[in-house]
Design a protein around this motif. Structure first.
Motif, PDB file in Angstrom:
ATOM      1  N   HIS A 122       0.846  -1.197   0.000  1.00  0.00           N
ATOM      2  CA  HIS A 122       0.000   0.000   0.000  1.00  0.00           C
ATOM      3  C   HIS A 122       0.881   1.247   0.000  1.00  0.00           C
ATOM      4  CE1 HIS A 122      -3.473   2.506   0.819  1.00  0.00           C
ATOM      5  NE2 HIS A 122      -2.876   3.008   1.886  1.00  0.00           N
ATOM      6  N   LEU A 254      -5.879   0.066   2.163  1.00  0.00           N
ATOM      7  CA  LEU A 254      -4.978  -0.866   2.837  1.00  0.00           C
ATOM      8  C   LEU A 254      -5.641  -2.220   3.056  1.00  0.00           C
ATOM      9  CD1 LEU A 254      -2.416  -1.631   4.460  1.00  0.00           C
ATOM     10  CD2 LEU A 254      -3.492  -0.538   6.451  1.00  0.00           C
ATOM     11  N   VAL A 257      -5.270  -4.397   0.114  1.00  0.00           N
ATOM     12  CA  VAL A 257      -3.898  -4.898  -0.024  1.00  0.00           C
ATOM     13  C   VAL A 257      -3.651  -6.041   0.955  1.00  0.00           C
ATOM     14  CG1 VAL A 257      -1.456  -4.297   0.175  1.00  0.00           C
ATOM     15  CG2 VAL A 257      -3.048  -2.699  -0.895  1.00  0.00           C
TER      16      VAL A 257
END
Length: 314
Positions: A122, A254, A257
């Protein structure tokens, strides 16, 4: 440790006496993993153990990383010394991330046949130019100044002011802590960004073979060193990492990810390069790993297509 830290954070989240959480490593290498990776390898080579135990570790670790990013109180990691792997995962997503002049930040996983996980793609994917790809593939280390410049840290303090920083953080005096950080927020230390020209020229796309070739044709000695670093790493890990980072750059946040990390970790547990890389690097330290593929060009396209089939990873 992952479970203990997760439990404690959850307890403190609802404790009115706790105003903020400070995370520091124990010693110069206190925020650097390694023991966890060796334990996972032990599970994988133990015929009596279940691979689900290894997968369970990644699941718990990534949940902890997600918790640090969404914690309801100021979560303050102080990245003094070596900050890598799992240590980077519990640091880079915090609310007020502090580096020092001794910070050595890296995600060197491709050297052990793994990939930069714990959600770090990220941050790597958001770095200017192709610096994120360069760091993800080569595992190069950056200093505290670059950690701030490249947004894996928010502030830099001189190492000799660390005790003052801990005092302010412990007293929940965040304004005093930020004021202390402003002493040295924009250091004049050497920066990896000075090499952006050849990095941007060579680390475009997701073809690792083309990257190595481009590096070999550059006049800068640092480019040749980067090519050498790539050829020492797992061709499978490099190839998957390059594709995964491009996907992370398109990820929503995030959490997306980290979901990709969990998906990839399960597949890496089934690939021989991980067990071999950990053996060579962390168990029989310094020995030469025998990767499944000789070069990135030897990684079959079909393997990547199967791994990344079906659009965005779950």
């Amino acid at each position: 440790m992952v479970h203990a830290m997760s439990w404690q954070l959850e307890e403190w989240a609802n404790d009115p006496l706790v105003h903020n959480v400070i995370v520091v490593g124990s010693g110069h290498r206190g925020l650097c993993s390694g023991g966890d990776i060796k334990k996972v390898r032990d599970i994988l080579i133990d015929t009596s153990a279940s691979p689900h135990e290894a997968i369970g570790f990644w699941t718990a670790e990534y949940a902890l990383d997600a918790l640090t990013a969404t914690y309801p109180k100021p979560y303050i990691p102080i990245m003094d010394g070596v900050t890598m792997g799992g240590g980077a995962g519990i640091s880079a997503h915090g609310a007020l991330r502090i580096a020092t002049h001794t910070t050595a930040f890296a995600m060197p996983e491709t050297i052990i046949g793994f990939f930069p996980d714990v959600g770090l793609m990220h941050e790597l994917g958001a770095m200017p130019g192709e610096l994120g790809m360069y760091l993800a593939l080569t595992g190069a280390t950056i200093n505290g100044g670059d950690a701030v410049r490249l947004n894996v840290a928010d502030h830099l303090i001189p190492h000799d002011l660390l005790d003052q920083a801990l005092t302010h953080a412990g007293e929940a005096d965040l304004e005093a802590l930020r004021a202390l950080c402003r002493i040295d927020d924009t250091p004049a230390s050497p920066s990896v960004r000075e090499h952006l020209a050849w990095i941007d020229a060579c680390f475009v796309g997701d073809d690792v073979t083309a990257m190595i070739s481009a590096l070999r044709h550059r006049p800068e000695p640092e480019a040749g060193a980067a090519a050498d670093a790539l050829t020492a790493r797992s061709p499978w890990a490099l190839t998957v990492t390059a594709h995964a980072l491009r996907r992370a750059q398109r990820a929503e946040d995030l959490q997306a990810v980290l979901r990709q990390d969990a998906y990839l970790a399960r597949h890496f547990m089934e690939h021989p390069d991980f067990v071999e890389g950990v053996r060579a690097r962390l168990v029989d330290k310094g020995s030469q790993p025998q990767w499944l593929h000789a070069t990135p060009a030897d990684v079959p396209d079909a393997e990547l297509m199967n791994l990344f089939a079906g659009g965005p990873l779950p």
